[in-house]
Design an enzyme around this catalytic site. Sequence first.
Site, PDB file in Angstrom:
ATOM      1  N   SER A 161       0.940  -1.154  -0.279  1.00  0.00           N
ATOM      2  CA  SER A 161       0.246   0.268   0.154  1.00  0.00           C
ATOM      3  C   SER A 161       0.853   1.223  -0.009  1.00  0.00           C
ATOM      4  CB  SER A 161      -0.985  -0.439   1.533  1.00  0.00           C
ATOM      5  OG  SER A 161      -1.260   1.236   1.510  1.00  0.00           O
ATOM      6  N   TYR A 174       0.066  -1.312  10.546  1.00  0.00           N
ATOM      7  CA  TYR A 174      -0.261  -1.764   9.737  1.00  0.00           C
ATOM      8  C   TYR A 174       0.770  -1.522   8.589  1.00  0.00           C
ATOM      9  CZ  TYR A 174      -2.826   0.119   5.117  1.00  0.00           C
ATOM     10  OH  TYR A 174      -3.089  -0.400   3.759  1.00  0.00           O
TER      11      TYR A 174
HETATM   12  N1  LIG Z   1      -8.321  -1.998  -0.473  1.00  0.00           N
HETATM   13  C1  LIG Z   1      -7.217  -1.306  -0.669  1.00  0.00           C
HETATM   14  O1  LIG Z   1      -7.960   0.064  -0.261  1.00  0.00           O
HETATM   15  C2  LIG Z   1      -5.820  -1.461  -0.871  1.00  0.00           C
HETATM   16  C3  LIG Z   1      -5.293  -0.184  -0.977  1.00  0.00           C
HETATM   17  C4  LIG Z   1      -4.097  -1.031  -1.343  1.00  0.00           C
HETATM   18  C5  LIG Z   1      -3.444  -2.383  -0.940  1.00  0.00           C
HETATM   19  N2  LIG Z   1      -4.196  -3.217  -0.815  1.00  0.00           N
HETATM   20  C6  LIG Z   1      -4.520  -4.508  -0.294  1.00  0.00           C
HETATM   21  O2  LIG Z   1      -4.473  -5.414  -1.737  1.00  0.00           O
HETATM   22  C7  LIG Z   1      -4.506  -6.514  -0.812  1.00  0.00           C
HETATM   23  C8  LIG Z   1      -5.824  -7.441  -1.117  1.00  0.00           C
HETATM   24  O3  LIG Z   1      -6.919  -6.297  -0.476  1.00  0.00           O
HETATM   25  P1  LIG Z   1      -8.105  -6.641  -0.951  1.00  0.00           P
HETATM   26  O4  LIG Z   1      -8.479  -4.692  -1.212  1.00  0.00           O
HETATM   27  O5  LIG Z   1      -8.544  -7.131  -2.183  1.00  0.00           O
HETATM   28  O6  LIG Z   1      -8.958  -6.636   0.002  1.00  0.00           O
HETATM   29  P2  LIG Z   1      -9.755  -8.390   0.596  1.00  0.00           P
HETATM   30  O7  LIG Z   1     -11.577  -8.011  -0.657  1.00  0.00           O
HETATM   31  O8  LIG Z   1     -10.619  -7.937   2.199  1.00  0.00           O
HETATM   32  O9  LIG Z   1      -8.997  -8.848   0.235  1.00  0.00           O
HETATM   33  C9  LIG Z   1      -8.051  -9.346   1.059  1.00  0.00           C
HETATM   34  C10 LIG Z   1      -8.068 -11.365   0.442  1.00  0.00           C
HETATM   35  O10 LIG Z   1      -6.856 -11.755   1.571  1.00  0.00           O
HETATM   36  C11 LIG Z   1      -6.876 -12.836   2.003  1.00  0.00           C
HETATM   37  N3  LIG Z   1      -6.849 -12.974   3.140  1.00  0.00           N
HETATM   38  C12 LIG Z   1      -6.816 -11.962   4.111  1.00  0.00           C
HETATM   39  N4  LIG Z   1      -5.880 -12.861   5.878  1.00  0.00           N
HETATM   40  C13 LIG Z   1      -5.381 -14.407   5.534  1.00  0.00           C
HETATM   41  C14 LIG Z   1      -4.747 -15.259   5.553  1.00  0.00           C
HETATM   42  N5  LIG Z   1      -4.496 -15.236   6.884  1.00  0.00           N
HETATM   43  N6  LIG Z   1      -4.781 -16.354   5.306  1.00  0.00           N
HETATM   44  C15 LIG Z   1      -4.597 -16.434   3.482  1.00  0.00           C
HETATM   45  N7  LIG Z   1      -5.983 -15.408   3.443  1.00  0.00           N
HETATM   46  C16 LIG Z   1      -6.074 -14.385   4.073  1.00  0.00           C
HETATM   47  C17 LIG Z   1      -8.670 -12.974   2.269  1.00  0.00           C
HETATM   48  O11 LIG Z   1      -9.110 -13.899   1.895  1.00  0.00           O
HETATM   49  P3  LIG Z   1     -10.105 -14.937   3.580  1.00  0.00           P
HETATM   50  O12 LIG Z   1     -11.011 -13.908   4.786  1.00  0.00           O
HETATM   51  O13 LIG Z   1     -11.298 -15.835   2.764  1.00  0.00           O
HETATM   52  O14 LIG Z   1      -9.249 -15.570   3.891  1.00  0.00           O
HETATM   53  C18 LIG Z   1      -9.258 -11.867   0.736  1.00  0.00           C
HETATM   54  O15 LIG Z   1      -9.261 -12.732  -0.428  1.00  0.00           O
HETATM   55  C19 LIG Z   1      -4.130  -6.833   0.454  1.00  0.00           C
HETATM   56  O16 LIG Z   1      -2.921  -7.261   0.967  1.00  0.00           O
HETATM   57  C20 LIG Z   1      -3.895  -4.674   0.714  1.00  0.00           C
HETATM   58  O17 LIG Z   1      -3.356  -5.049   1.908  1.00  0.00           O
HETATM   59  C21 LIG Z   1      -5.661  -2.743  -0.614  1.00  0.00           C
END
Ligand SMILES: NC(=O)c1ccc[n+]([C@@H]2O[C@H](COP(=O)([O-])OP(=O)(O)OC[C@H]3O[C@@H](n4cnc5c(N)ncnc54)[C@H](OP(=O)(O)O)[C@@H]3O)[C@@H](O)[C@H]2O)c1
Length: 288
Positions: A161, A174
């Site tokens: 991020s 975080y």
């Molecule tokens: N959304 C934003 O604004 C943003 C911005 C910059 C970067 N990111 C990064 O992008 C990535 C994806 O986020 P997203 O926005 O798509 O959020 P999301 O929809 O909440 O997806 C997160 C994913 O990670 C999985 N996950 C979390 N903890 C886990 C664990 N211990 N073991 C296995 N799987 C796990 C969750 O699946 P389960 O719960 O089914 O395990 C889910 O599939 C993250 O690393 C986040 O930091 C997000």
Amino acid sequence: MDRRVGDLARVACAGSTVGLMKIEGRLALITGASSGIGAATAKAMAREGGRVLLLARTPSGLEQVAAEIKSKGGAAWVYPVDLSDAAAVERTGQSILKEAGVPDILINNAGAGRWLSVEETSPEETVQMMASPYFGAFYITRAFLSAMRQRDSGHIVNLTSPAGFVAWPDATAYTVARWAMRGFHEALRSDLHTTKIDVTLIVPGEVSSSYFANNPGGGEQLPGISKLYRTLTPEEVAEAIVRSVQRRKREVIIPPLLSLTLRMHRVWPGLVESALLRTAAGPAKKKL
Ligand SMILES: NC(=O)c1ccc[n+]([C@@H]2O[C@H](COP(=O)([O-])OP(=O)(O)OC[C@H]3O[C@@H](n4cnc5c(N)ncnc54)[C@H](OP(=O)(O)O)[C@@H]3O)[C@@H](O)[C@H]2O)c1
């Protein structure tokens, strides 16, 4: 071909499909594929003809994504696993090697974490936040890296991020976990510089996924400066990931204005940090 000569040839070909790495027929493993960016990336990889391996904890979410891919003629397999559990990741890695083979593309996307200050974060939660994303990315990469090295090919994509560049106020664990992901990316690039394994860092700004539902209050805590950057959809990030693999990019920061800001931060760190802190929404603002 010398890697740098190859890179120059690919740059010269930018805009055409000549010189692009093909995804068709390749085995792509995506962590965090049960929702958001990971689910969209799995679908985008499958659209390009990739065979996809979907990892996350929630089997129903993974099955839903796999069913959608298969209904369009794609190939997808689900491997439910908690990536923070080193032994479980090791077992899953062994099953994948036996059943599907060595992934050609490994996308370390899974991640979670609340935005809390040091005082608000319990020791257990700070460990949890390092575990997902960073430890999980380390464990799953470790499961395949020697096989990738032996084959001397592959592509590892790591997500982080903007907080992995400029410390987010009052989101300490975080922020640290996102710096760890960036450090992991840089370290892997260094370790693998004599190989043909590519390593890419993807840095999206705010994305309209379920991330903020798992991070209550996080949306309101975004610094005011973040209003300058439009919110991305998971599909836009997925397309950027696909293009970064095809073009073997080192780093992709989106949207472009965020990319400009983070590049400015490298030259004038104080200027960008001051804009961030002066528009901070949490207690950091009161401390100014
Ligand atoms: N959304 C934003 O604004 C943003 C911005 C910059 C970067 N990111 C990064 O992008 C990535 C994806 O986020 P997203 O926005 O798509 O959020 P999301 O929809 O909440 O997806 C997160 C994913 O990670 C999985 N996950 C979390 N903890 C886990 C664990 N211990 N073991 C296995 N799987 C796990 C969750 O699946 P389960 O719960 O089914 O395990 C889910 O599939 C993250 O690393 C986040 O930091 C997000």
